[in-house]
Design a protein around this motif. Structure first.
Motif, PDB file in Angstrom:
ATOM      1  N   PHE A  49      38.341  38.947  35.007  1.00  0.00           N
ATOM      2  CA  PHE A  49      39.100  38.851  33.761  1.00  0.00           C
ATOM      3  C   PHE A  49      38.214  39.191  32.564  1.00  0.00           C
ATOM      4  O   PHE A  49      38.646  39.883  31.641  1.00  0.00           O
ATOM      5  N   SER A  50      36.962  38.743  32.587  1.00  0.00           N
ATOM      6  CA  SER A  50      36.025  39.077  31.499  1.00  0.00           C
ATOM      7  C   SER A  50      35.882  40.585  31.359  1.00  0.00           C
ATOM      8  O   SER A  50      35.820  41.117  30.241  1.00  0.00           O
ATOM      9  N   ASN A  51      35.819  41.297  32.490  1.00  0.00           N
ATOM     10  CA  ASN A  51      35.726  42.757  32.445  1.00  0.00           C
ATOM     11  C   ASN A  51      36.970  43.381  31.822  1.00  0.00           C
ATOM     12  O   ASN A  51      36.868  44.334  31.048  1.00  0.00           O
ATOM     13  N   VAL A  52      38.148  42.849  32.148  1.00  0.00           N
ATOM     14  CA  VAL A  52      39.386  43.354  31.546  1.00  0.00           C
ATOM     15  C   VAL A  52      39.334  43.159  30.026  1.00  0.00           C
ATOM     16  O   VAL A  52      39.603  44.080  29.250  1.00  0.00           O
ATOM     17  N   VAL A  53      38.959  41.947  29.610  1.00  0.00           N
ATOM     18  CA  VAL A  53      38.909  41.640  28.173  1.00  0.00           C
ATOM     19  C   VAL A  53      37.895  42.540  27.464  1.00  0.00           C
ATOM     20  O   VAL A  53      38.190  43.121  26.422  1.00  0.00           O
ATOM     21  N   ARG A  54      36.690  42.672  28.051  1.00  0.00           N
ATOM     22  CA  ARG A  54      35.608  43.424  27.415  1.00  0.00           C
ATOM     23  C   ARG A  54      35.847  44.927  27.371  1.00  0.00           C
ATOM     24  O   ARG A  54      35.543  45.568  26.377  1.00  0.00           O
ATOM     25  N   TYR A  55      36.330  45.493  28.467  1.00  0.00           N
ATOM     26  CA  TYR A  55      36.257  46.941  28.621  1.00  0.00           C
ATOM     27  C   TYR A  55      37.581  47.686  28.717  1.00  0.00           C
ATOM     28  O   TYR A  55      37.625  48.886  28.459  1.00  0.00           O
ATOM     29  N   SER A  56      38.667  47.026  29.119  1.00  0.00           N
ATOM     30  CA  SER A  56      39.869  47.795  29.463  1.00  0.00           C
ATOM     31  C   SER A  56      40.661  48.271  28.252  1.00  0.00           C
ATOM     32  O   SER A  56      41.317  49.293  28.315  1.00  0.00           O
ATOM     33  N   GLY A  57      40.648  47.465  27.179  1.00  0.00           N
ATOM     34  CA  GLY A  57      41.487  47.807  26.032  1.00  0.00           C
ATOM     35  C   GLY A  57      42.941  47.373  26.234  1.00  0.00           C
ATOM     36  O   GLY A  57      43.783  47.585  25.376  1.00  0.00           O
ATOM     37  N   SER A  58      43.242  46.743  27.361  1.00  0.00           N
ATOM     38  CA  SER A  58      44.604  46.272  27.636  1.00  0.00           C
ATOM     39  C   SER A  58      44.864  44.998  26.843  1.00  0.00           C
ATOM     40  O   SER A  58      43.993  44.142  26.731  1.00  0.00           O
ATOM     41  N   SER A  59      46.074  44.859  26.304  1.00  0.00           N
ATOM     42  CA  SER A  59      46.377  43.677  25.494  1.00  0.00           C
ATOM     43  C   SER A  59      46.667  42.449  26.354  1.00  0.00           C
ATOM     44  O   SER A  59      46.575  41.324  25.892  1.00  0.00           O
ATOM     45  N   ASN A  60      47.025  42.675  27.627  1.00  0.00           N
ATOM     46  CA  ASN A  60      47.259  41.529  28.502  1.00  0.00           C
ATOM     47  C   ASN A  60      46.918  41.889  29.943  1.00  0.00           C
ATOM     48  O   ASN A  60      46.597  43.036  30.237  1.00  0.00           O
ATOM     49  N   MET A  61      46.987  40.877  30.795  1.00  0.00           N
ATOM     50  CA  MET A  61      46.701  41.091  32.201  1.00  0.00           C
ATOM     51  C   MET A  61      47.620  40.210  33.025  1.00  0.00           C
ATOM     52  O   MET A  61      47.873  39.064  32.666  1.00  0.00           O
ATOM     53  N   LYS A  62      48.109  40.778  34.120  1.00  0.00           N
ATOM     54  CA  LYS A  62      48.941  40.016  35.051  1.00  0.00           C
ATOM     55  C   LYS A  62      48.089  39.670  36.261  1.00  0.00           C
ATOM     56  O   LYS A  62      47.339  40.503  36.767  1.00  0.00           O
ATOM     57  N   LEU A  63      48.217  38.411  36.700  1.00  0.00           N
ATOM     58  CA  LEU A  63      47.556  37.971  37.928  1.00  0.00           C
ATOM     59  C   LEU A  63      48.644  37.556  38.907  1.00  0.00           C
ATOM     60  O   LEU A  63      49.473  36.708  38.591  1.00  0.00           O
ATOM     61  N   ILE A  64      48.640  38.192  40.068  1.00  0.00           N
ATOM     62  CA  ILE A  64      49.589  37.841  41.127  1.00  0.00           C
ATOM     63  C   ILE A  64      48.808  37.131  42.223  1.00  0.00           C
ATOM     64  O   ILE A  64      47.821  37.657  42.739  1.00  0.00           O
ATOM     65  N   LEU A  65      49.252  35.927  42.548  1.00  0.00           N
ATOM     66  CA  LEU A  65      48.634  35.135  43.608  1.00  0.00           C
ATOM     67  C   LEU A  65      49.562  35.179  44.812  1.00  0.00           C
ATOM     68  O   LEU A  65      50.708  34.758  44.738  1.00  0.00           O
ATOM     69  N   ASN A  66      49.048  35.720  45.912  1.00  0.00           N
ATOM     70  CA  ASN A  66      49.827  35.863  47.134  1.00  0.00           C
ATOM     71  C   ASN A  66      49.109  35.060  48.216  1.00  0.00           C
ATOM     72  O   ASN A  66      47.957  35.355  48.533  1.00  0.00           O
ATOM     73  N   VAL A  67      49.784  34.042  48.751  1.00  0.00           N
ATOM     74  CA  VAL A  67      49.144  33.161  49.719  1.00  0.00           C
ATOM     75  C   VAL A  67      49.808  33.285  51.077  1.00  0.00           C
ATOM     76  O   VAL A  67      51.037  33.294  51.184  1.00  0.00           O
ATOM     77  N   ASN A  68      48.979  33.393  52.102  1.00  0.00           N
ATOM     78  CA  ASN A  68      49.439  33.374  53.486  1.00  0.00           C
ATOM     79  C   ASN A  68      48.927  32.062  54.077  1.00  0.00           C
ATOM     80  O   ASN A  68      47.731  31.932  54.349  1.00  0.00           O
ATOM     81  N   GLU A  69      49.827  31.095  54.235  1.00  0.00           N
ATOM     82  CA  GLU A  69      49.418  29.774  54.724  1.00  0.00           C
ATOM     83  C   GLU A  69      49.040  29.801  56.203  1.00  0.00           C
ATOM     84  O   GLU A  69      48.274  28.954  56.659  1.00  0.00           O
ATOM     85  N   ASP A  70      49.566  30.755  56.970  1.00  0.00           N
ATOM     86  CA  ASP A  70      49.263  30.821  58.400  1.00  0.00           C
ATOM     87  C   ASP A  70      47.775  31.041  58.647  1.00  0.00           C
ATOM     88  O   ASP A  70      47.204  30.439  59.546  1.00  0.00           O
ATOM     89  N   VAL A  71      47.176  31.928  57.871  1.00  0.00           N
ATOM     90  CA  VAL A  71      45.755  32.204  58.041  1.00  0.00           C
ATOM     91  C   VAL A  71      44.935  31.655  56.872  1.00  0.00           C
ATOM     92  O   VAL A  71      43.760  31.939  56.742  1.00  0.00           O
ATOM     93  N   LEU A  72      45.592  30.847  56.028  1.00  0.00           N
ATOM     94  CA  LEU A  72      44.964  30.199  54.871  1.00  0.00           C
ATOM     95  C   LEU A  72      44.135  31.198  54.049  1.00  0.00           C
ATOM     96  O   LEU A  72      42.920  31.090  53.926  1.00  0.00           O
ATOM     97  N   THR A  73      44.833  32.190  53.529  1.00  0.00           N
ATOM     98  CA  THR A  73      44.194  33.239  52.746  1.00  0.00           C
ATOM     99  C   THR A  73      44.914  33.405  51.413  1.00  0.00           C
ATOM    100  O   THR A  73      46.145  33.371  51.368  1.00  0.00           O
TER     101      THR A  73
END
Length: 137
Positions: A49-73
């Motif tokens: 996230f620090s890299n996005v803030v510092r270098y990307s020039g993007s005004s926002n960022m989306k974080l998608i959290l995808n969890v697979n409970e079967d393999v706990l990942t």
């Protein structure tokens, strides 16, 4: 088979790293992940996230959290609309050299590659899409 997805969008401001970390930690807490995995995910969120803030020039960022409970990942996908940049193409720093002899930068992504179980980047239209995977056990 338990798979689920949550997402959050934050403005590209350094103070929002805590919002992202809290979002991921509270989402994963019911799975009882190892403290080491949570700490490493926190480091990855901070670095990426620090890299996005510092270098990307993007005004926002989306974080998608995808969890697979079967393999706990957990799969975390960082999406921004900043300038195209594939951090995985950067040569890993030579950590055997003294700090003053190393090139500036690159340590964060190097660290993320070492502590995550998988890291990939792709450019999707006008978006940078960086995905990291971490086993939670």
């Amino acid at each position: 088979m338990q798979n689920w997805v949550k997402e959050i969008v934050v403005d590209s401001k350094f103070e929002n790293v805590k919002t992202l970390t809290d979002f991921v930690e509270s989402s994963l807490e019911p799975l009882n992940p190892s403290p080491k995995a949570i700490m490493q995910i926190g480091v990855a969120i901070d670095e990426l996230f620090s890299n996005v803030v510092r270098y990307s020039g993007s005004s926002n960022m989306k974080l998608i959290l995808n969890v697979n409970e079967d393999v706990l990942t957990a799969k975390l996908t960082f999406i921004d609309e900043g300038v195209a940049y594939d951090p995985l193409k950067k040569t890993d720093p030579d950590v055997s050299l003294p700090a003053e002899d190393r090139e500036i930068g690159g340590l964060g992504i190097f660290l993320v590659k070492k502590i995550m179980d998988g890291v990939e980047y792709k450019r999707d239209g006008e978006k940078n899409v960086l995905t990291v995977v971490k086993k939670l056990g």
